[in-house]
Design an enzyme around this catalytic site. Structure first.
Site, PDB file in Angstrom:
ATOM      1  N   HIS A  71       0.829  -1.204   0.000  1.00 30.76           N
ATOM      2  CA  HIS A  71       0.000   0.000   0.000  1.00 30.76           C
ATOM      3  C   HIS A  71       0.863   1.252   0.000  1.00 30.76           C
ATOM      4  CE1 HIS A  71       0.311   1.232   4.317  1.00 30.76           C
ATOM      5  NE2 HIS A  71       0.465  -0.060   4.533  1.00 30.76           N
ATOM      6  N   ASP A 188       6.347   2.574   6.032  1.00 28.44           N
ATOM      7  CA  ASP A 188       5.110   1.799   6.020  1.00 28.44           C
ATOM      8  C   ASP A 188       4.138   2.514   5.100  1.00 28.44           C
ATOM      9  OD1 ASP A 188       2.791   0.350   6.593  1.00 28.44           O
ATOM     10  OD2 ASP A 188       2.476   1.355   8.510  1.00 28.44           O
ATOM     11  N   GLU A 222      -5.159   1.254   2.732  1.00 32.64           N
ATOM     12  CA  GLU A 222      -4.858   0.248   3.756  1.00 32.64           C
ATOM     13  C   GLU A 222      -4.877   0.818   5.162  1.00 32.64           C
ATOM     14  OE1 GLU A 222      -2.474  -2.346   6.428  1.00 32.64           O
ATOM     15  OE2 GLU A 222      -2.202  -0.233   5.930  1.00 32.64           O
ATOM     16  N   GLU A 223      -4.375   2.034   5.333  1.00 29.67           N
ATOM     17  CA  GLU A 223      -4.266   2.615   6.673  1.00 29.67           C
ATOM     18  C   GLU A 223      -5.630   2.867   7.312  1.00 29.67           C
ATOM     19  OE1 GLU A 223      -1.750   2.686   8.386  1.00 29.67           O
ATOM     20  OE2 GLU A 223       0.020   2.849   7.122  1.00 29.67           O
ATOM     21  N   ASP A 243       4.177  -6.035   3.541  1.00 30.37           N
ATOM     22  CA  ASP A 243       4.028  -4.920   4.469  1.00 30.37           C
ATOM     23  C   ASP A 243       5.073  -5.061   5.569  1.00 30.37           C
ATOM     24  OD1 ASP A 243       2.979  -2.625   5.642  1.00 30.37           O
ATOM     25  OD2 ASP A 243       0.896  -3.272   5.396  1.00 30.37           O
ATOM     26  N   HIS A 323       4.720   3.897  12.484  1.00 24.57           N
ATOM     27  CA  HIS A 323       3.754   4.992  12.612  1.00 24.57           C
ATOM     28  C   HIS A 323       4.335   6.199  13.347  1.00 24.57           C
ATOM     29  CE1 HIS A 323      -0.180   2.663  11.581  1.00 24.57           C
ATOM     30  NE2 HIS A 323       0.777   2.494  10.685  1.00 24.57           N
TER      31      HIS A 323
END
Length: 350
Positions: A71, A188, A222-223, A243, A323
């Protein structure tokens, strides 16, 4: 054919896509870039109504397909409120905490396509004024955006063209060190996206034959939980989410190996397909770790939840400080690239 992973080209591509703002819901520019690359490489692709891109390389077997996804959407925010002071309140996009973006520079994306820069700060930041500068909770009420404009009221901010609902992206601060580390926001999952794109380019340039028709699905939601859960070709039997591996206390994953996930918050991944990945890593002398991610979900688990009848698995490079201001190492990227190549050339799991 040996897969010659191009280190410098991958890092250059990763830097380029990391620096294109793409918080979930505002991914048009980065998807356009991906389409441009696929067209340059003469790779067949299509776009979905949700804005994802699916590239396809035909294999010897065109009845039984496999799909790999990464993603390209990232964490971000939206303007929740324009304060009387001219500062902005935020609504977060994706699963992270306000402390992860405190002090970060950002861009507000206006409706006309232009941007205004700013910085995300605690309202009580100034220690010479606020006694609770260190103890105040970092939450939606206390955090705000300080704009780099002379705008000191709601009207003045609106005159700049900023409105509630505008997207806010964070400065990635990409850096590749001489020691092989890659530091940046949004590794990410743009690190995995760069690896998938490099693999697609390899097959386009070399003509190396795939055993099965393979789809490379670049998802863009995706998030927020539903990036790769639709538009999956009906012939697909195996679905791999590429991922990040999550690093922390109690975890096996690190920044130097490829991380294979056995289970996350959605439950176990397909046992046979996961064991197949482990076997491939062992057979090809690829450094790997097997791990369980306690607070994690992927596009593969989203596809299963949506009812798709596929075997699903998850692996990718290990990412430190997920994150937040993230980091990985080229050793991990290289290991993930090697497992990707070995997997797409392998037989399907029976």
């Amino acid at each position: 054919m040996t897969y010659q992973w191009n280190h410098s080209e991958t890092i250059d591509l990763l830097k380029e896509i990391v620096e294109i703002p793409s918080p979930s819901g505002y991914t048009m520019d980065v998807m356009e870039k991906i389409c441009t690359l696929l067209a340059q490489w003469n790779v067949e692709y299509r776009t979905t109504h949700k804005g994802a891109v699916i590239a396809t390389i035909k294999g010897k077997n065109q009845q039984q397909h496999r799909l790999l996804t990464a993603h390209v959407d990232t964490l971000g925010a939206m303007v929740k409120e324009i304060k009387p002071s001219g500062r902005l309140k935020l609504s977060l996009v994706g699963g992270f905490k306000f402390n992860a973006i405190e002090g970060e520079n950002c861009l507000i994306h206006k409706a006309d396509g232009s941007t205004v820069s700013g910085t995300i700060l605690l309202h009580q930041t100034t220690v010479h004024v606020y006694k609770d500068a260190g103890s105040a909770e970092r939450n939606a009420d206390n955090m705000e955006v300080r704009l780099d404009e002379k705008a000191f009221s709601k009207d003045q901010v609106q005159n700049l063209g900023i409105e509630v609902g505008d997207f806010v992206s964070f400065q990635p601060r990409f850096e590749a060190t001489a020691s092989g580390y890659i530091k940046s926001r949004h590794l990410d999952d743009k690190a995995s996206t760069a690896l998938l794109l490099q693999l697609v380019k390899h097959f386009s340039e070399t003509g190396e034959q795939l055993p099965h028709t393979t789809h490379f699905y670049i998802s863009n939601n995706e998030e927020i939980g539903y990036g790769g859960n639709s538009s999956i070709p009906s012939e697909t039997q195996e679905y791999i989410a590429v991922d990040m591996g999550a690093i922390g206390d109690g975890q096996e994953s690190d920044e130097y190996t490829v991380s294979i996930c056995a289970k996350d918050s959605s439950g176990p991944y397909h046992y046979g397909l996961t064991r197949h990945l482990i076997s491939l890593a062992q057979r090809h002398d690829i450094d790997y770790k097997v791990d369980i991610y306690p607070y994690y979900g992927s596009d593969a688990s989203a596809a299963i939840s949506a009812g798709h009848d596929v075997k699903h698995a998850l692996f990718g490079p290990g990412i430190e400080a997920s994150h937040s201001y993230e980091r990985t190492h080229t050793d991990s990227l290289k290991a993930a690239a090697a497992l990707l190549h070995a997997y797409v050339l392998s037989p399907l799991v029976s």
